[in-house]
Design an enzyme around this catalytic site. Structure first.
Site, PDB file in Angstrom:
ATOM      1  N   GLU A   1     -13.979 -14.744   9.356  1.00  0.00           N
ATOM      2  CA  GLU A   1     -13.881 -14.195   7.997  1.00  0.00           C
ATOM      3  C   GLU A   1     -13.544 -15.276   6.969  1.00  0.00           C
ATOM      4  OE1 GLU A   1     -10.991 -11.048   7.444  1.00  0.00           O
ATOM      5  OE2 GLU A   1     -11.545 -10.775   5.347  1.00  0.00           O
TER       6      GLU A   1
ATOM      7  N   ARG B   1      -9.498  -2.014   2.146  1.00  0.00           N
ATOM      8  CA  ARG B   1      -9.116  -1.186   0.993  1.00  0.00           C
ATOM      9  C   ARG B   1     -10.161  -0.155   0.619  1.00  0.00           C
ATOM     10  NH1 ARG B   1      -7.678  -6.398  -2.404  1.00  0.00           N
ATOM     11  NH2 ARG B   1      -8.971  -7.260  -0.752  1.00  0.00           N
TER      12      ARG B   1
ATOM     13  N   ARG C   1       0.846  -1.214   0.000  1.00  0.00           N
ATOM     14  CA  ARG C   1       0.000   0.000   0.000  1.00  0.00           C
ATOM     15  C   ARG C   1       0.878   1.260   0.000  1.00  0.00           C
ATOM     16  NH1 ARG C   1      -2.971  -3.667  -0.892  1.00  0.00           N
ATOM     17  NH2 ARG C   1      -4.504  -4.596   0.515  1.00  0.00           N
TER      18      ARG C   1
ATOM     19  N   LYS D   1     -17.768 -12.038   8.890  1.00  0.00           N
ATOM     20  CA  LYS D   1     -17.215 -11.099   7.900  1.00  0.00           C
ATOM     21  C   LYS D   1     -17.054 -11.829   6.565  1.00  0.00           C
ATOM     22  CE  LYS D   1     -13.222  -8.134   6.972  1.00  0.00           C
ATOM     23  NZ  LYS D   1     -12.256  -7.178   7.495  1.00  0.00           N
TER      24      LYS D   1
ATOM     25  N   SER E   1     -14.482  -5.764   1.686  1.00  0.00           N
ATOM     26  CA  SER E   1     -14.662  -5.135   0.362  1.00  0.00           C
ATOM     27  C   SER E   1     -13.970  -5.950  -0.737  1.00  0.00           C
ATOM     28  CB  SER E   1     -14.184  -3.682   0.372  1.00  0.00           C
ATOM     29  OG  SER E   1     -12.829  -3.562   0.740  1.00  0.00           O
ATOM     30  N   GLY E   2     -12.894  -6.660  -0.415  1.00  0.00           N
ATOM     31  CA  GLY E   2     -12.351  -7.674  -1.314  1.00  0.00           C
ATOM     32  C   GLY E   2     -11.813  -7.221  -2.656  1.00  0.00           C
ATOM     33  N   GLY E   3     -11.455  -5.941  -2.790  1.00  0.00           N
ATOM     34  CA  GLY E   3     -10.929  -5.481  -4.076  1.00  0.00           C
ATOM     35  C   GLY E   3     -11.947  -4.679  -4.881  1.00  0.00           C
TER      36      GLY E   3
HETATM   37  C1  5MM Z   1      -6.735  -4.905   5.806  1.00  0.00           C
HETATM   38  O1  5MM Z   1      -6.330  -6.141   5.227  1.00  0.00           O
HETATM   39  C2  5MM Z   1      -6.445  -7.257   6.099  1.00  0.00           C
HETATM   40  C3  5MM Z   1      -5.133  -7.940   6.305  1.00  0.00           C
HETATM   41  O2  5MM Z   1      -4.690  -8.529   5.134  1.00  0.00           O
HETATM   42  P1  5MM Z   1      -3.275  -9.317   5.110  1.00  0.00           P
HETATM   43  O3  5MM Z   1      -3.289 -10.313   6.218  1.00  0.00           O
HETATM   44  O4  5MM Z   1      -3.293  -9.941   3.739  1.00  0.00           O
HETATM   45  O5  5MM Z   1      -2.200  -8.316   5.256  1.00  0.00           O
HETATM   46  C4  5MM Z   1      -7.512  -8.217   5.547  1.00  0.00           C
HETATM   47  O6  5MM Z   1      -7.673  -9.377   6.324  1.00  0.00           O
HETATM   48  C5  5MM Z   1      -8.799  -7.491   5.553  1.00  0.00           C
HETATM   49  O7  5MM Z   1      -9.225  -7.304   6.872  1.00  0.00           O
HETATM   50  C6  5MM Z   1      -9.888  -8.223   4.804  1.00  0.00           C
HETATM   51  O8  5MM Z   1      -9.417  -8.914   3.682  1.00  0.00           O
HETATM   52  C7  5MM Z   1     -10.898  -7.211   4.322  1.00  0.00           C
HETATM   53  O9  5MM Z   1     -10.213  -6.179   3.675  1.00  0.00           O
HETATM   54  P2  5MM Z   1     -10.729  -5.658   2.294  1.00  0.00           P
HETATM   55  O10 5MM Z   1      -9.653  -4.743   1.786  1.00  0.00           O
HETATM   56  O11 5MM Z   1     -10.939  -6.878   1.441  1.00  0.00           O
HETATM   57  O12 5MM Z   1     -12.024  -4.937   2.614  1.00  0.00           O
END
Ligand code: 5MM
Length: 338
Positions: free
Chosen positions: A178, A293, A34, A220, A261-263
C-alpha cells in the site's frame, strides 16, 4: 502446505470479479478518533463489539473477499467464543493483518515520512499465521507538496515496501503493498498523477530487485485525485487519470489492484471505482476496493455504540459493500443509493 502453495491458495480465495476487501485495521489511536466522532469510549470491549458487528454481518461474504484486522482483533473472540479470524472465514472472507507499526519523519528528507516495523517481522508473521492470518498489509504514506515526495523519500519508502513484501512471501503470507499518496493539500489532479507515477515506478522497481513474486501480491494504491482543498474532479476524469498511471507502471502479472478510499466520501469512492471499471478497456488486473473509511463511516453513524442499532449498522455495511461490488463490475448508478 509449502509457502508457495499457501500464497497461490490465498490469491485464489481473494481475487474474483465481484468482491472487495474491508480495511478494518485502524490502530488504537485511529479507532479512538472514529469512536470519538460518535461519542463512544474506545476500550478493548467496545473495539471488540464493533469488529464483531462487522464480521458477523449476514451475507457479507457475498461482497467482501478479505478483511484487514488490527493485531488486537486477530486475538479477540465473538460473544459465542469463536476467534474473529474463524468468524471471517466462515463467510469465505480471508482474514489478514496490518503489520506495519506506523509512520514517522524520514530523516534527511524534509517533509517525507517512513513506516516502521521491519525488525522481527518474520517471527511476527509466523505467529499471525498460527492465529489465522493469511495475508498482511503495510502502508507507506506520501504527503504531497511542491517538493515532496523527494527522490530519497520515494526510494526509501519503496525499499521498505519491497523488504516487507519479500518477508511476507517467504513466510507464506500474501503481501498487500500500500503506497498511499495523500489527498491532503491544494495540489491539482495533474500533480497527483505525476507523484503517483513516480511512486509506483519506484515501488515496482524495488519489488523486482527484492525478488517479490508479482503474481502473489495485491496492490493497494490511491486513486489519482485532486487534493482535498482543490476543485473536485468528476468520476470520468479520476478514472481516466488513474488508469493512465496504472497502465504505465503496474505489470500485468499483478492479479488485483484494490484501491484505498483515502478520505473520499462513501458515495464518491463508489462512483470513482465504478467509472474506473467502466473505462478499464484492456486493463489486465482486477480493479477493486480495499476501503476503510468509505465502507465504515455509515456503519459507525448507524451504530452509535448501541447494541440495539447493530442490525441497522450491519445493513449500512451490506449496502455499501453491495454497491462497491456493483461498482467494481462497472454496474453502479448513483440512483441505487436510494
Ligand atoms: C483502516 O485504516 C487503516 C489503518 O490506519 P492507521 O494505521 O492510520 O490506524 C489504513 O491503513 C487503511 O487501511 C488505508 O489507509 C485505507 O483506508 P481508507 O480509509 O483510506 O480507505
Amino acid at each position: 502446505m509449502s509457502a508457495e502453495q499457501a500464497l497461490s491458495q490465498t490469491i485464489e480465495d481473494m481475487v474474483d470479479d465481484r468482491r472487495g476487501i474491508l480495511a478494518a485495521d485502524e490502530s488504537t489511536p485511529t479507532i479512538k478518533k472514529r469512536f470519538d466522532a460518535i461519542n463512544l469510549e474506545s476500550t478493548e470491549e467496545t473495539r471488540r463489539a464493533y469488529r464483531q458487528l462487522l464480521l458477523t454481518a449476514p451475507g457479507l461474504g457475498e461482497y467482501i473477499c478479505g478483511v484487514i484486522l488490527f493485531e488486537e482483533t486477530l486475538g479477540q473472540k465473538t460473544d459465542d467464543g469463536r476467534p474473529m479470524p474463524e468468524v471471517a472465514w466462515a463467510q469465505k472472507i480471508v482474514p489478514g493483518i496490518k503489520v506495519d507499526k506506523g509512520t514517522g519523519p524520514l530523516e534527511g528528507a524534509k517533509g517525507d515520512l517512513i513506516t516502521f516495523g521491519l525488525d522481527g517481522l518474520g517471527d511476527r508473521l509466523d505467529g499471525y499465521r498460527t492465529q489465522g492470518a493469511r495475508f498482511a498489509k503495510w502502508r507507506e504514506v506520501y504527503p504531497v507538496t511542491q517538493h515532496n515526495p523527494s527522490l530519497p523519500g520515494r526510494l526509501a519508502n519503496a525499499e521498505m515496501l519491497a523488504r516487507y513484501a519479500a518477508t511476507c512471501q517467504a513466510h507464506g503470507v500474501v503481501p498487500i503493498v500500500e503506497p498511499e499518496v495523500l489527498m491532503d493539500g491544494d495540489h491539482d489532479i495533474d500533480r497527483c498523477a505525476v507523484v503517483t507515477e513516480h511512486v509506483l515506478h519506484a515501488v515496482f522497481h524495488a519489488l523486482h530487485i527484492h525478488g517479490v513474486v508479482l503474481e502473489h501480491m495485491i496492490l493497494k494504491p490511491n486513486m489519482v485525485l485532486p487534493g482535498k482543498e482543490c476543485r473536485r474532479a468528476e468520476p470520468e476524469e479520476v478514472a481516466g487519470a488513474t488508469l493512465k498511471i496504472l497502465k504505465r507502471t503496474v505489470p500485468a502479472a499483478v492479479p488485483s489492484i484494490n484501491f484505498l478510499s483515502g478520505g473520499q466520501g462513501p458515495e464518491e469512492a463508489t462512483a470513482n471505482l465504478n467509472a474506473i471499471n467502466q473505462l478499464r478497456g484492456n486493463a489486465p488486473w482486477q480493479l477493486s476496493s480495499s476501503f476503510g473509511r468509505a465502507l465504515q463511516q455509515p456503519v459507525l453513524e448507524a451504530w452509535q455504540g448501541k447494541p440495539e442499532n447493530v442490525p441497522a449498522a450491519q445493513a449500512a455495511l451490506l449496502k455499501r459493500a453491495r454497491l462497491n461490488s456493483l461498482a467494481r463490475q462497472g454496474a453502479y448508478d448513483p440512483s441505487m443509493e436510494n
